[in-house]
Write an enzyme that holds these catalytic residues in place. Structure first.
Site, PDB file in Angstrom:
ATOM      1  N   GLU A 134       7.523 -18.167 -39.197  1.00  0.00           N
ATOM      2  CA  GLU A 134       8.122 -18.357 -37.877  1.00  0.00           C
ATOM      3  C   GLU A 134       8.989 -17.169 -37.451  1.00  0.00           C
ATOM      4  O   GLU A 134      10.200 -17.303 -37.284  1.00  0.00           O
ATOM      5  CB  GLU A 134       8.951 -19.643 -37.863  1.00  0.00           C
ATOM      6  CG  GLU A 134       8.090 -20.859 -38.147  1.00  0.00           C
ATOM      7  CD  GLU A 134       8.829 -22.159 -37.870  1.00  0.00           C
ATOM      8  OE1 GLU A 134       9.716 -22.146 -37.010  1.00  0.00           O
ATOM      9  OE2 GLU A 134       8.515 -23.162 -38.502  1.00  0.00           O
ATOM     10  N   GLY A 172       3.107 -28.578 -44.718  1.00  0.00           N
ATOM     11  CA  GLY A 172       2.985 -27.803 -45.956  1.00  0.00           C
ATOM     12  C   GLY A 172       2.867 -26.313 -45.734  1.00  0.00           C
ATOM     13  O   GLY A 172       2.512 -25.579 -46.659  1.00  0.00           O
ATOM     14  N   SER A 229       5.213 -23.881 -45.038  1.00  0.00           N
ATOM     15  CA  SER A 229       6.154 -23.062 -45.794  1.00  0.00           C
ATOM     16  C   SER A 229       5.918 -23.184 -47.298  1.00  0.00           C
ATOM     17  O   SER A 229       6.045 -22.205 -48.039  1.00  0.00           O
ATOM     18  CB  SER A 229       7.597 -23.457 -45.466  1.00  0.00           C
ATOM     19  OG  SER A 229       7.893 -23.060 -44.148  1.00  0.00           O
TER      20      SER A 229
END
Lengths: 379, 257
Positions: free
Chosen positions: B180, B47, B49
């Site tokens: 990321e 969860g 993102s």
């Protein structure tokens, strides 16, 4: 090219010179007569405006002819009710088309892509059909809106004695037939081009291009994109209104066929043919399509015979037979083939063709330049 | 820790978000302290993102609120949240591919100066020295100056990521969310990004970073939260997280280190 456009006054000087000398340099190819020159100017304005929406934001409107039609009706009503002077008529045309585009734009811009195109198309066709039916009191239906001797012309009636026939449009005391009409329209084209040039170089223009590139990113970058799109839509609608007003100014009548989808499609073709998102491209597109429509379509077998007259008779007849489907009534065939070739091989339109030729010619120079640059980096 | 100011800049309060039958976020509570680098780690599908998407207004949570700087931002438009001071670097670079690298950075700089809507069709772009100056300055910091006039779309993925970071930094956000930022980067580029992230620490900017690469996480993070099945299962300093048996089992265990 970038440096060339950097000096806007030089650009405007060259541009104005090219436009204003059109009667001279277009006469050898048979296009130097006022009626066609006026068309070049009027559709040029239409295409420049359309390109601000389609070229910068990528939103393809298929209903821009509706604004052109609305502009024409507004101008003719100004002639009927107020005065035969074209200035109020044109201001009126721009304002009414602008208001109309606020409404249509606000609704259509709720969607993007093909759905936006369909919405604008639906609105334009609706306007077209309404002009023929329910709105007959305003548009005079199939006959089209025309001047009548009995029109009130409130302002004119105070100053001028009514003449025998129908009055003519004028710009104060200047008549607008023939070359005067061309120069009048040319002045608006030059102003319109200047505004477009400034928009292309402004932060506003950059934001529109960024919306075309990645609208979601624009939202996460802190921009509310809808108002920008609506502004572009209304600006291009006002250009269309101006074009419609000028059409009425040079020939004071307005018919619903100006709003038909084929008219909307024509400006799309012009823009794509010339080069979407470039400053000059749409004008080239206008020139080519209007030239074909008016000059190529007039070429018949006799003209072809004369063109090949120096050749042996057999060859002459053969060439005439081969080329006749492409001229006269067949001009659509030539245009269609040309459009296909351009879209397939030059997706950026004729402007991309110019760009490629330029790069090809500059290649020997740029290679030297690269060599110099890499040598400098080496130090 | 003593790194942050002690003020809460972002507070995620009881946020739940379901997609069909899947509970992507399940009563998520998270507090981010101003001035810190806060890493969120967790297995795929935890969860992470989704949480960022809720924070920037891309998704509306089913229940719960997100508070930024004392103001509830759930239900606000993405551009309003950005204007409030939240910028995000996406997992797949979201840049303006058709524009030049310089223009890509000028646009967010203009957003920072002009707000969500300003019609300036007659000012000339090249004469906006303040905007161009700031854009160039950021590009220099990220060593992208030599690519300035290039088409952004023609660059390598690593450069696109750095460009997106530049686009966010030029806005001087109060909160920077990074999804990321080093995924798919070479070791060399990853280390360079770590350096940049450490460098911009000085600005007092708060950073939330989602990252799978533990080398990156332990190099930059002041605090780490571990997300699994839609809620936080552990939180602490990097050393605390390294030694936490729950985390070892749920996430770090075997697969990463």
């Amino acid at each position: 090219m970038k440096k060339f456009f950097a000096n806007q006054w030089l650009v405007m000087l060259v541009f104005s010179a090219v436009i204003l000398t059109m009667p001279i340099w277009l006469s050898p190819i048979g296009a130097g007569y006022p009626d066609l020159l006026q068309k070049f100017m009027i559709f040029g304005i239409f295409a420049i405006g359309f390109n601000i929406l389609f070229g910068l934001t990528g939103y393809l409107s298929f209903g821009h002819a509706a604004f052109l039609g609305v502009g024409s009706y507004a101008a003719v009503w100004s002639f009927k009710l107020l005065t035969m002077n074209v200035l109020p008529a044109i201001i009126f045309a721009i304002i009414v088309a602008g208001l109309f585009s606020v409404v249509i734009g606000y609704i259509s811009l709720r969607r993007s892509g093909i759905y936006f195109s369909i919405l604008t198309l639906a609105f334009a066709q609706m306007s077209y059909n309404l002009a023929y039916s329910v709105l007959t009191p305003v548009t005079n239906g199939e006959t089209g809106l025309q001047l009548e001797r009995a029109d009130p012309r409130i302002i004119d009636s105070l100053f001028v004695e009514p003449t025998e026939g129908l009055p003519l449009t004028n710009f104060f005391s200047l008549s607008l037939s023939g070359y005067e009409g061309f120069y009048f329209c040319a002045a608006f084209l030059i102003i319109g081009f200047f505004i477009s040039l400034r928009i292309f170089r402004s932060p506003f223009g950059l934001k529109l291009r960024a919306i075309k590139s990645n609208q979601t990113r624009m939202q996460y970058t802190g921009f509310s994109t809808k108002p920008y799109l609506l502004s572009a839509f209304v600006i291009s609608g006002m250009y269309a209104g101006l074009a419609g007003g000028l059409m009425a100014a040079t020939d004071p009548l307005a018919g619903a066929e100006r709003m038909q989808w084929t008219a909307s499609g024509e400006v799309v073709l012009m823009t794509i043919l010339g080069g979407v998102g470039t400053l000059i491209g749409p004008l080239l597109g206008v020139g080519i399509i209007k030239y074909f429509e008016n000059i190529f379509s007039a070429i018949n077998e006799n003209v072809l015979m004369a063109a090949y007259s120096g050749l042996p008779e057999g060859l002459q007849h053969f060439l005439v037979t081969v080329s006749s489907p492409f001229v006269g009534e067949g001009w659509h065939l030539t245009l269609g083939l040309m459009f296909m070739l351009v879209v397939i091989f030059l997706p950026g339109g004729i402007m991309e063709g110019f760009d490629r030729i330029k790069r090809l010619l500059m290649k020997p120079f740029s290679r030297n330049k690269d060599a110099v640059e890499s040598a400098e980096e080496g130090h | 820790m003593g790194v942050g100011t002690g003020n809460t800049v972002l507070k995620v309060d009881g946020v739940t978000k379901t997609f069909g039958g899947l509970r992507a976020l399940d009563d998520l509570n998270l507090t981010i302290e101003e001035g810190t680098v806060h890493a969120i780690i967790g297995p795929n599908g935890a969860g992470k993102s989704t949480m960022l998407n809720v924070c920037i207004g891309q998704l509306k949570p089913d229940t719960g609120t997100v508070t930024f700087d004392g103001e509830v931002i759930t239900g606000k438009q993405p551009f309003e949240i950005n204007q409030a001071g939240v910028s995000r670097v996406f997992q797949t670079p979201a840049i303006f591919e058709d524009l030049s690298v310089l223009q890509n950075v000028m646009i967010p700089a203009i957003a920072h100066r002009d707000g969500k809507f300003k019609l300036n069709p007659f000012s000339i772009l090249e004469k906006q020295d303040d905007i161009e100056g700031r854009a160039v300055e950021i590009l220099e910091r990220l060593r992208l100056t030599e690519l300035m006039d290039k088409h952004a779309g023609s660059m390598s993925r690593g450069n696109k990521r750095r460009l997106e970071l530049a686009m966010c930094l030029v806005q001087q956000p109060r909160l920077l969310l990074l999804d990321e930022p080093t995924a798919g980067m070479s070791r060399h580029d990853t280390n360079r990004t770590i350096d940049i992230l450490k460098q911009i620490k000085e600005g007092g900017m708060t950073k939330v970073i989602i990252e799978h690469d533990m080398h990156v996480v332990f190099s930059v993070a002041d605090r780490i939260s571990v997300l699994a099945r839609g809620h936080i299962i552990a939180e602490g300093t990097p050393d605390e997280i390294k030694g936490n048996p729950v985390v070892q089992e749920a996430y770090l265990g075997g697969s990463v280190e």
